[in-house]
Design a protein around this motif. Structure first.
Motif, PDB file in Angstrom:
ATOM      1  N   ILE A  18       9.022   2.145 -10.055  1.00  0.00           N
ATOM      2  CA  ILE A  18       9.303   2.590  -8.705  1.00  0.00           C
ATOM      3  C   ILE A  18      10.593   3.384  -8.649  1.00  0.00           C
ATOM      4  O   ILE A  18      11.652   2.840  -8.893  1.00  0.00           O
ATOM      5  CB  ILE A  18       9.470   1.401  -7.748  1.00  0.00           C
ATOM      6  N   PRO A  21       8.917   6.204  -4.465  1.00  0.00           N
ATOM      7  CA  PRO A  21       7.536   6.673  -4.509  1.00  0.00           C
ATOM      8  C   PRO A  21       7.140   7.399  -3.242  1.00  0.00           C
ATOM      9  O   PRO A  21       6.155   8.118  -3.228  1.00  0.00           O
ATOM     10  CB  PRO A  21       6.741   5.376  -4.659  1.00  0.00           C
ATOM     11  N   THR A  22       7.916   7.223  -2.209  1.00  0.00           N
ATOM     12  CA  THR A  22       7.527   7.850  -0.947  1.00  0.00           C
ATOM     13  C   THR A  22       7.931   9.311  -0.908  1.00  0.00           C
ATOM     14  O   THR A  22       7.410  10.083  -0.132  1.00  0.00           O
ATOM     15  CB  THR A  22       8.193   7.127   0.231  1.00  0.00           C
ATOM     16  N   HIS A 253      -5.108   6.152  -2.399  1.00  0.00           N
ATOM     17  CA  HIS A 253      -4.426   6.195  -3.705  1.00  0.00           C
ATOM     18  C   HIS A 253      -3.176   7.051  -3.578  1.00  0.00           C
ATOM     19  O   HIS A 253      -2.959   7.699  -2.552  1.00  0.00           O
ATOM     20  CB  HIS A 253      -5.358   6.765  -4.784  1.00  0.00           C
ATOM     21  N   ASN A 254      -2.379   7.047  -4.602  1.00  0.00           N
ATOM     22  CA  ASN A 254      -1.165   7.851  -4.583  1.00  0.00           C
ATOM     23  C   ASN A 254      -0.982   8.584  -5.910  1.00  0.00           C
ATOM     24  O   ASN A 254       0.105   8.695  -6.435  1.00  0.00           O
ATOM     25  CB  ASN A 254       0.047   6.939  -4.312  1.00  0.00           C
ATOM     26  N   LYS A 302      -6.127   4.733 -15.913  1.00  0.00           N
ATOM     27  CA  LYS A 302      -5.222   3.748 -15.306  1.00  0.00           C
ATOM     28  C   LYS A 302      -6.029   2.493 -15.010  1.00  0.00           C
ATOM     29  O   LYS A 302      -7.156   2.589 -14.535  1.00  0.00           O
ATOM     30  CB  LYS A 302      -4.649   4.310 -14.003  1.00  0.00           C
ATOM     31  N   THR A 304      -5.929  -1.601 -13.309  1.00  0.00           N
ATOM     32  CA  THR A 304      -5.190  -2.539 -12.469  1.00  0.00           C
ATOM     33  C   THR A 304      -5.997  -3.827 -12.352  1.00  0.00           C
ATOM     34  O   THR A 304      -7.159  -3.789 -11.975  1.00  0.00           O
ATOM     35  CB  THR A 304      -4.995  -1.968 -11.045  1.00  0.00           C
ATOM     36  N   VAL A 306      -6.041  -7.336 -10.397  1.00  0.00           N
ATOM     37  CA  VAL A 306      -5.448  -8.025  -9.249  1.00  0.00           C
ATOM     38  C   VAL A 306      -6.060  -9.417  -9.127  1.00  0.00           C
ATOM     39  O   VAL A 306      -7.280  -9.564  -9.187  1.00  0.00           O
ATOM     40  CB  VAL A 306      -5.713  -7.237  -7.959  1.00  0.00           C
ATOM     41  N   VAL A 313      -0.788  -8.329  -8.278  1.00  0.00           N
ATOM     42  CA  VAL A 313      -1.156  -7.432  -9.372  1.00  0.00           C
ATOM     43  C   VAL A 313      -0.618  -8.045 -10.655  1.00  0.00           C
ATOM     44  O   VAL A 313       0.577  -8.109 -10.861  1.00  0.00           O
ATOM     45  CB  VAL A 313      -0.551  -6.027  -9.177  1.00  0.00           C
ATOM     46  N   LYS A 316      -1.134  -3.897 -14.975  1.00  0.00           N
ATOM     47  CA  LYS A 316      -1.410  -2.501 -14.637  1.00  0.00           C
ATOM     48  C   LYS A 316      -0.864  -1.642 -15.767  1.00  0.00           C
ATOM     49  O   LYS A 316       0.211  -1.928 -16.286  1.00  0.00           O
ATOM     50  CB  LYS A 316      -0.727  -2.135 -13.323  1.00  0.00           C
TER      51      LYS A 316
ATOM     52  N   LEU B 603       9.283  -0.630  -2.367  1.00  0.00           N
ATOM     53  CA  LEU B 603       8.667  -1.630  -3.241  1.00  0.00           C
ATOM     54  C   LEU B 603       7.310  -2.057  -2.693  1.00  0.00           C
ATOM     55  O   LEU B 603       6.327  -2.161  -3.426  1.00  0.00           O
ATOM     56  CB  LEU B 603       9.581  -2.852  -3.384  1.00  0.00           C
ATOM     57  N   GLU B 605       5.430  -0.306  -0.692  1.00  0.00           N
ATOM     58  CA  GLU B 605       4.483   0.821  -0.803  1.00  0.00           C
ATOM     59  C   GLU B 605       3.985   0.975  -2.224  1.00  0.00           C
ATOM     60  O   GLU B 605       2.823   1.301  -2.461  1.00  0.00           O
ATOM     61  CB  GLU B 605       5.135   2.103  -0.292  1.00  0.00           C
ATOM     62  N   SER B 606       4.877   0.739  -3.145  1.00  0.00           N
ATOM     63  CA  SER B 606       4.474   0.818  -4.538  1.00  0.00           C
ATOM     64  C   SER B 606       3.423  -0.257  -4.843  1.00  0.00           C
ATOM     65  O   SER B 606       2.450  -0.014  -5.564  1.00  0.00           O
ATOM     66  CB  SER B 606       5.700   0.633  -5.423  1.00  0.00           C
ATOM     67  N   TYR B 607       3.631  -1.420  -4.262  1.00  0.00           N
ATOM     68  CA  TYR B 607       2.634  -2.486  -4.405  1.00  0.00           C
ATOM     69  C   TYR B 607       1.301  -2.045  -3.792  1.00  0.00           C
ATOM     70  O   TYR B 607       0.244  -2.159  -4.420  1.00  0.00           O
ATOM     71  CB  TYR B 607       3.133  -3.776  -3.740  1.00  0.00           C
ATOM     72  N   ASN B 609       0.194   0.866  -3.361  1.00  0.00           N
ATOM     73  CA  ASN B 609      -0.427   1.923  -4.157  1.00  0.00           C
ATOM     74  C   ASN B 609      -1.176   1.364  -5.354  1.00  0.00           C
ATOM     75  O   ASN B 609      -2.004   2.048  -5.946  1.00  0.00           O
ATOM     76  CB  ASN B 609       0.633   2.924  -4.629  1.00  0.00           C
ATOM     77  N   SER B 610      -0.860   0.152  -5.742  1.00  0.00           N
ATOM     78  CA  SER B 610      -1.569  -0.467  -6.859  1.00  0.00           C
ATOM     79  C   SER B 610      -2.799  -1.240  -6.400  1.00  0.00           C
ATOM     80  O   SER B 610      -3.522  -1.792  -7.210  1.00  0.00           O
ATOM     81  CB  SER B 610      -0.633  -1.430  -7.609  1.00  0.00           C
ATOM     82  N   MET B 611      -2.994  -1.318  -5.106  1.00  0.00           N
ATOM     83  CA  MET B 611      -4.095  -2.114  -4.567  1.00  0.00           C
ATOM     84  C   MET B 611      -5.166  -1.187  -3.993  1.00  0.00           C
ATOM     85  O   MET B 611      -4.889  -0.061  -3.620  1.00  0.00           O
ATOM     86  CB  MET B 611      -3.588  -3.022  -3.436  1.00  0.00           C
TER      87      MET B 611
END
Lengths: 327, 692
Positions: A18, A21-22, A253-254, A302, A304, A306, A313, A316, B603, B605-607, B609-611
């Protein structure tokens, strides 16, 4: 030679995961976690690992000491799946895999890539199946403001500008795949679905038009369409309605679609400041076992895992695979 | 993940609140009417205090032995929303607290058949289609003007559950309102601005009753169930005088200075405690209050989580603890007491003082003679312990001056408990039980938790670690208690969901927020300062990430108490691990420094993004995160700031710190309007932002 780059589990990896990320969606997570994993392996004494974030320590292990070659495949770093298996029973997890096909790879090759990618993930997590595979085709970008943006037009260049940075890599300006290519690629995923290896299939960044044309070409239609999180509040009504009608779940997604441009890969492996010195510099001879040649990224995957009813998570990571064309 | 059916079968109330098991109608009615036991007066209760403590410890050991191996519990969580019931007198432009709690609760229970549908129904694995929503549950609270409501069953982590929270909160309020008189309304202000002024309740009662002996509020302000007045009376008795709450007054242009609370009556001679004010209980420059109701009559927003096992529970307890003061400052909503603007923004210390049962000896005002030790904090205070068997927990983080009951700790150690957890409970058990029923002292029942809970649930710290209640399937739980209630359900949902997401990010990224626990306590004080959210800095850990790649394969291993003593690697000075940060930096990240603290929202948002989160849910979550982001960066105001501003700009305000009846009425009306419109009509956009 084929190069298989891996990140290990990045969830405990900290700083590589991180950084704002925004601010912009990007491939930062991939590149920085690869870099961190390389550093952790090549700088560490054989048993314990030092804190990450030491990119240029003077004592780097020789390439052979932290990578592993099997036939014509080089694992960077050496792949150790002994500690990466999931802790609980398989049924406790939701495992999602996203496969990024990269530009200029023929559909025929992609079918093998798909099997390979899934196989690596299964081995790494110590499981026999995954729940969802999302395939990401190069050059496709959903544009919420423009309902025609996903028209199948090779001249639509606006679709690529937001997903990658063409200034650093000329190959980033990619035209979308044609439907025949996508169909052929999809069939490999359908085969794995039929075999029970994959529970559900999905696509990314498809608008209504693309979905409408794509669906009849499939035997197993996509159950998921991933839209960039930036657009999650402006998804056009027609897409919402169409997705509901076709029972396609719209997820967020990002990621960027062109996740690993050639220049980025060269930099990661190269001798420079931010590189892992796997590749020798242009001027120097192939000393210290460093490789020489041109690298071409083939695909990135990628994964993941969960823990379902806890929303945690647990694992990953990424694999990135490239072809080294030795000179 | 995104379309999971609601998690396991109904497990209603014991999950959120162990000591208040769900009552069926008859039992409820019985409790409302009957006295369930004979409570001991303080001198009698004091005699059996050790007895209760030692039985409590035996019950704790029994629970711990039974449940320490409990594994793989799902994330379940619940929120608790508290309301003030106000009653408008439009003709006289006045508003008072309604003391009809019992009638309203009775009506809620009797009214409909809905509670019979609660439980079971929605456990059916039905995919995304929910069957019948489980009806919310209402509870009595200390104040007779208060209600508390919880969801009918706990939430899971299915993201669609997260979206139901706000809707459910609105439903709860609507249901509460349905059972009130037309002139009544359930508002979510932390405190009633004019509580303790003349004519602030309906019906009206004379002050200076036998139980509270308050010169400001009548005994009837408290829930009539014998437990509550006994609690108040015994705290006063143990303490040797009334509780003493002095809040600095906000000094405005025309505030008389030096300020001496003009509402204090120095000539009252009804009870011995009336001497308190003649002995200097009311401090200069402060608003003075003298009863438990001024604190325990505050409304909070509390969240309880179920952990997968005891180890995860202990970890969450520790990691959420440093976030307490930050969320307190961020939710600040309490700028008025007893009709005066205060110079602080939050309720915390007032509640702390309102239940402070420490004697002069324990407070350090007299040399220790009869009491066992000096105690630095009230029973209601910030946490003083960390409890996780986490190698990252350094000894330096612990409070070197922690007071514990050594004998009880030894008993726990002898019973097999590890040192950290034994220390925690031996710390909670330095207190005396306040309310003891004669009937409960006959037999020690190891299948119950009553004696344990007697101490546990009268230790009101900002985190609470809750063992599984005996005889239920509920797991180990952690309660997050510092947040102030917000005026709208939108905000309350936003903060609840935010905390849930933080816990998931903590567990997923294995985050580390440890700082010395005494710094957390300092932060708690800082959070009180007027507009602390924008003006103050808080101690916070700089790097929350684990210093290793990967993680142990099995993090659920709980069994080795030795783990803690092993330092992982050479570590620098603890002081280098944290620094003073603004709330904005803590929530949104340090922008200036490369490698600075990433920020709680990034943090989360990062979480996310993984979901696999569906677009609609993510969009809704974005609204919540946006509110919190903007509260932290100062774009949007806290309720405290908004209320203070409302008062200071009211035409009736004389710039003298006084919130008179007219302002009070308009303020409460405004709060109701804000609750209804959530800023859509333009009211309180400074606090809520432009809403669609």
């Amino acid at each position: 030679m084929k190069l298989i780059l891996s990140t290990s589990n990045i969830m405990g990896g900290g700083p590589s995961v991180i950084r704002r990320p925004t601010v912009e969606k990007s491939n930062t997570e991939l590149t920085s976690s690869l870099r961190a994993n390389f550093a952790a392996h090549q700088l560490a004494p054989s048993s314990t690992r030092p804190p990450i974030g030491i990119p240029t320590a003077p004592t780097r292990k020789p390439l052979q000491a932290w990578t592993a070659q099997e036939g014509s495949t080089l694992y960077i770093p050496a792949l150790d799946v002994s500690g990466s298996a999931l802790a609980e029973e398989r049924s406790q997890y939701d495992i999602t895999v996203k496969l990024f096909y990269l530009p200029n790879i023929p559909a025929s090759a992609r079918c093998a890539h798909t099997r390979e990618a899934i196989d690596l993930v299964l081995r790494s997590l110590g499981v026999k199946s995954i729940d969802l595979l999302i395939v990401s085709f190069p050059g496709i970008s959903f544009d919420a403001d423009d309902s025609d943006s996903d028209a199948d037009s090779p001249t639509t260049t606006t679709t690529t500008t937001t997903t990658s940075d063409p200034s650093t890599d000329p190959s980033a300006a990619t035209t979308p795949d044609d439907f025949a290519t996508m169909q052929q690629t999809w069939q490999a995923a359908e085969t794995l679905h039929s075999a029970g290896t994959i529970g559900k299939l999905g696509v990314a960044e498809f608008g209504v038009q693309r979905l409408t044309r794509f669906l009849p070409l499939t035997r197993v239609p996509p159950a998921v369409d991933q839209i960039n999180v930036r657009d999650c509040c402006v998804v056009p009504k027609p897409l919402i309605l169409y997705a509901r009608e076709q029972r396609i779940e719209l997820l967020t997604h990002n990621d960027c679609t062109n996740i690993l441009p050639r220049g980025t890969l060269r930099e990661l492996l190269g001798p420079g400041e931010k590189g892992a010195a796997v590749l020798a510099g242009a001027a120097e001879a192939a000393e210290q076992g460093r490789l020489k040649g041109d690298v071409e990224p083939l695909w990135v995957v990628k994964y993941t895992a969960v823990v379902k009813d806890r929303g945690v998570v647990e694992s990953k990571g990424y694999f990135a695979v490239a072809e080294l064309k030795e000179e | 993940m995104s379309s999971r059916p609601i998690a396991p079968a109904a497990r209603p109330l014991p999950f959120i609140c162990a000591r208040r098991a769900p009552l069926d109608k008859q039992e409820f009615l019985l409790r409302m009417v009957l006295v369930i036991g004979t409570p001991l007066d303080w001198p009698e209760a004091k005699k059996v205090a050790s007895h209760v403590r030692s039985w409590g410890i035996e019950q704790l050991l029994a629970i711990w032995r039974r449940a320490k191996g409990k594994e793989r519990d799902a994330l379940l969580w619940g929120d608790e929303v508290e309301y003030l019931v106000v009653c408008y007198d439009d003709e006289n432009h006045a508003v008072r607290l309604s003391l009809r709690q019992a009638d309203i609760l009775m009506s809620l229970v009797l009214d409909d058949t809905l509670p019979d549908q609660g439980g079971g129904v929605s456990g059916v694995q039905q995919g995304p289609v929910k069957a019948l929503e489980t009806v919310p549950i209402f509870h009595p609270e200390f104040g007779r003007f208060m209600l508390e409501a919880t969801p009918g069953k706990p939430w899971g982590i299915g993201f669609k559950d997260l979206l139901d929270v706000e809707h459910n909160m609105k439903w709860r309020r609507a249901r509460a309102k349905d059972h009130m008189d037309p002139t009544e309304y359930p508002i979510t202000l932390t405190t009633f601005p004019r509580l303790g002024t003349k004519d602030c309740t309906t019906p009206s009662y004379p002050v200076s009753g036998e139980m509270l002996r308050s010169q400001f509020v009548p005994d009837e302000i408290a829930n009539p169930h014998i437990r509550f007045p006994t609690l108040a009376a015994n705290i006063r008795f143990r303490r040797g005088r009334k509780v003493e709450i002095n809040v600095p007054v906000f000094r405005d242009e025309k505030t008389p200075w030096p300020f001496r609370d003009p509402t204090v009556d120095y000539d009252l001679h009804q009870w011995p405690e009336d001497d308190d004010v003649r002995n200097g209980a009311a401090k200069d420059g402060c608003i003075y209050m003298d009863a438990m109701a001024f604190g325990m009559g505050s409304c909070c927003l509390q969240i309880t989580f179920q952990a997968k096992n005891i180890a995860e529970g202990r970890k969450m307890y520790d990691q959420l603890s440093p976030l307490g003061p930050i969320l307190l400052a961020l939710t600040a909503a309490t700028p008025i007491y007893k009709g005066f603007l205060a110079d602080t923004d939050v309720r915390w210390n007032q509640i702390s003082r309102s239940v402070d049962d420490r004697t002069r000896e324990e407070l350090g005002e007299l040399p220790l003679k009869n009491d066992r030790w000096r105690i630095p904090k009230s029973r209601y205070a910030s946490n003083s312990t960390y409890i996780s068997q986490d190698p990252r927990l350094r000894k330096e983080y612990l409070d070197p001056d922690l007071v514990i009951d050594g004998d009880l700790k030894q008993r726990l150690l002898d019973g097999g408990m590890d040192d950290l957890l034994a220390t925690h409970f031996a710390h909670l058990f330095i207190r005396d039980p306040i309310v003891v029923f004669t009937e409960d002292l006959r037999v020690l029942d190891l299948d119950k938790a009553d004696h344990f809970e007697n101490l546990q649930s009268t230790n009101w710290q900002h985190m609470r670690f809750k063992p599984p209640p005996p005889g239920s399937d509920t797991g180990w739980r952690v309660e997050f208690r510092p947040m102030e209630i917000q005026i709208t359900d939108f905000e309350n949902a936003a903060f609840s969901v935010f905390i849930v997401l933080i816990t998931r990010a903590i567990l997923s990224f294995d985050l580390n927020f440890y700082i010395p626990i005494t710094r957390v306590s300092e932060n708690m004080e800082t959070a009180h300062i007027r507009d602390a959210v924008s003006s103050q800095k808080f101690y916070f850990r700089k790097n929350p990430f684990p210093s290793r790649v990967g993680r142990p394969a099995n993090t659920s291993d709980t069994s080795s108490p030795a783990a803690i003593s092993r330092p992982p690697s050479p570590l620098g000075p603890v002081e280098d691990e944290y620094e003073l940060m603004t709330i904005n930096e803590i929530i949104n990240g340090q922008q200036s420094t490369e490698g600075g603290f990433p920020g709680l929202i990034p943090l989360v948002e990062s979480y996310l993004n993984s979901m696999n989160v569906d677009v609609e849910t993510r969009c809704e979550l974005a609204r919540y995160l946006d509110l919190i982001r903007k509260r932290a960066d100062g774009t949007l105001w806290t309720a405290a700031k908004w209320i203070r501003n409302f008062v200071r700009n009211h035409p009736e305000y004389q710039k003298d710190s006084v919130v008179n009846e007219i302002i009070n009425y308009d303020l409460v009306k405004a709060a109701e309007t804000i609750t209804r419109n959530e800023g859509r009509d333009g009211l309180a956009v400074e606090m809520l932002g432009a809403r669609q």
